[in-house]
Design a protein around this motif. Sequence first.
Motif, short mmCIF file in Angstrom:
data_model
loop_
_atom_site.label_atom_id
_atom_site.label_comp_id
_atom_site.label_asym_id
_atom_site.label_seq_id
_atom_site.Cartn_x
_atom_site.Cartn_y
_atom_site.Cartn_z
N ALA A 11 30.04 -9.46 -35.49
CA ALA A 11 31.19 -8.67 -35.07
C ALA A 11 31.34 -8.73 -33.57
N GLY A 12 32.58 -8.67 -33.10
CA GLY A 12 32.82 -8.65 -31.66
C GLY A 12 32.97 -10.03 -31.06
N THR A 55 28.02 -6.32 -19.39
CA THR A 55 27.99 -5.61 -20.67
C THR A 55 26.66 -4.91 -20.92
N PHE A 56 25.63 -5.26 -20.16
CA PHE A 56 24.29 -4.69 -20.36
C PHE A 56 24.20 -3.28 -19.80
N LEU A 57 23.70 -2.34 -20.61
CA LEU A 57 23.54 -0.95 -20.17
C LEU A 57 22.09 -0.57 -19.92
N GLY A 58 21.15 -1.25 -20.59
CA GLY A 58 19.75 -0.90 -20.40
C GLY A 58 18.94 -1.08 -21.66
N TYR A 59 17.78 -0.41 -21.71
CA TYR A 59 16.87 -0.50 -22.85
C TYR A 59 16.58 0.89 -23.39
N ASP A 60 16.49 0.96 -24.72
CA ASP A 60 16.14 2.21 -25.39
C ASP A 60 14.79 2.09 -26.07
N ILE A 61 14.10 3.23 -26.18
CA ILE A 61 12.78 3.31 -26.81
C ILE A 61 12.92 4.05 -28.14
N ALA A 229 33.74 -5.52 -24.58
CA ALA A 229 35.03 -5.38 -23.89
C ALA A 229 35.90 -4.30 -24.51
N ASN A 230 35.62 -3.94 -25.76
CA ASN A 230 36.36 -2.88 -26.44
C ASN A 230 35.62 -1.55 -26.37
N PHE A 231 34.60 -1.46 -25.50
CA PHE A 231 33.81 -0.24 -25.28
C PHE A 231 33.01 0.15 -26.52
N GLN A 232 32.72 -0.82 -27.38
CA GLN A 232 31.90 -0.58 -28.55
C GLN A 232 30.44 -0.92 -28.25
N PRO A 233 29.48 -0.12 -28.73
CA PRO A 233 28.08 -0.41 -28.47
C PRO A 233 27.60 -1.62 -29.26
N PHE A 234 26.72 -2.38 -28.68
CA PHE A 234 26.03 -3.44 -29.41
C PHE A 234 24.63 -3.58 -28.84
N PHE A 235 23.75 -4.26 -29.59
CA PHE A 235 22.33 -4.23 -29.29
C PHE A 235 21.71 -5.61 -29.45
N SER A 236 20.51 -5.74 -28.90
CA SER A 236 19.69 -6.93 -29.14
C SER A 236 18.93 -6.75 -30.44
N GLU A 237 18.12 -7.73 -30.79
CA GLU A 237 17.10 -7.53 -31.81
C GLU A 237 16.07 -6.54 -31.26
N PRO A 238 15.46 -5.74 -32.12
CA PRO A 238 14.41 -4.84 -31.63
C PRO A 238 13.10 -5.60 -31.41
N LEU A 239 12.38 -5.22 -30.38
CA LEU A 239 11.08 -5.81 -30.07
C LEU A 239 9.99 -4.78 -30.34
N ARG A 240 9.07 -5.13 -31.22
CA ARG A 240 7.94 -4.24 -31.51
C ARG A 240 6.88 -4.43 -30.43
N MET A 241 6.40 -3.32 -29.89
CA MET A 241 5.31 -3.40 -28.94
C MET A 241 4.05 -3.89 -29.65
N VAL A 242 3.17 -4.55 -28.91
CA VAL A 242 2.11 -5.32 -29.53
C VAL A 242 1.01 -4.46 -30.15
N ASP A 243 0.98 -3.20 -29.86
CA ASP A 243 -0.07 -2.34 -30.37
C ASP A 243 0.51 -0.97 -30.64
N TYR A 244 -0.13 -0.22 -31.51
CA TYR A 244 0.28 1.17 -31.68
C TYR A 244 -0.58 2.06 -30.79
N GLY A 245 -0.07 3.23 -30.50
CA GLY A 245 -0.82 4.19 -29.73
C GLY A 245 -1.39 5.26 -30.63
N GLU A 246 -2.38 5.94 -30.16
CA GLU A 246 -2.96 7.06 -30.89
C GLU A 246 -2.65 8.35 -30.14
N ILE A 247 -2.14 9.32 -30.88
CA ILE A 247 -1.84 10.62 -30.32
C ILE A 247 -2.76 11.65 -30.94
#
Length: 251
Positions: A11-12, A55-61, A229-247
């Motif tokens: 799309a787009g 068109t790039f706005l940044g990165y989300d977590i 250009a139509n002010f619609q959001p779009f995204f990259s593929e998601p990238l998984r971080m290489v390890d999980y964290g422990e909380i």
Amino acid sequence: MAAVLLVFMGAGWHSSCGLPTTDYLAPPRAPGAESPGTDGTILFFSHDTENNTDTFLGYDIWYKLYNDSTGTIADEDFIERTPRPPGTARLSQRGFRRAVALRPGETYDDDRAHITRSDVGGNSRFYLDLRDPRFRDDPEGSLERETEIELRRGDSAGPLVARLRRRHVARPEDLGGDIDDHEGGSAGFWNAPRYVASDHDMGQAVAQTGQAGGTLYLVIYVIARGRDANFQPFFSEPLRMVDYGEINPKD
């Protein structure tokens, strides 16, 4: 026999001089992890300079919590199934939630990307500090600040971009109110009394949560975010971080 080239466009897409083009964002790159001592993990990734466009706005977590590290495998297989399309749909389908940002100066911000275009330069590297707050340097000495994941630029001791909190309610509009109020919708990751089994960010994979001294496993994906250009959001593929964290929630 002549070769036939098939091009599938999302799309787009736009056409210029008869050649179709589409808005594109690259996922962040070069994920890694370091473990200073035995007090937890620091995850890192780098900005992809292919995203140096208007068109790039940044990165989300995006994150999800588990009470069993083996529960992460089925989600990883689903999200990274080939082909892996751009966007957040597979993340939300598996119970991942976009983190809540607390900007330097304690400014609550749920609109901008966690890492904005102004935060990146060159191939900037970003660090997610998942260490137990008891082992962190905290010159400001605030217990509330110690309950959050720190997102820093440059290195693990670099400038603070944001502190990330949990999104434990179903609707973004429920995140209003006092940022330190559990009922307001955002809370830190280490505060045991603020974990409830029915919280929205726990998902079906977590049967019981919130016991002080127990361990929760945190999986994080990072995704580039843009606006076409139509002010619609779009995204990259998601990238998984290489390890999980422990909380380890504590009272």
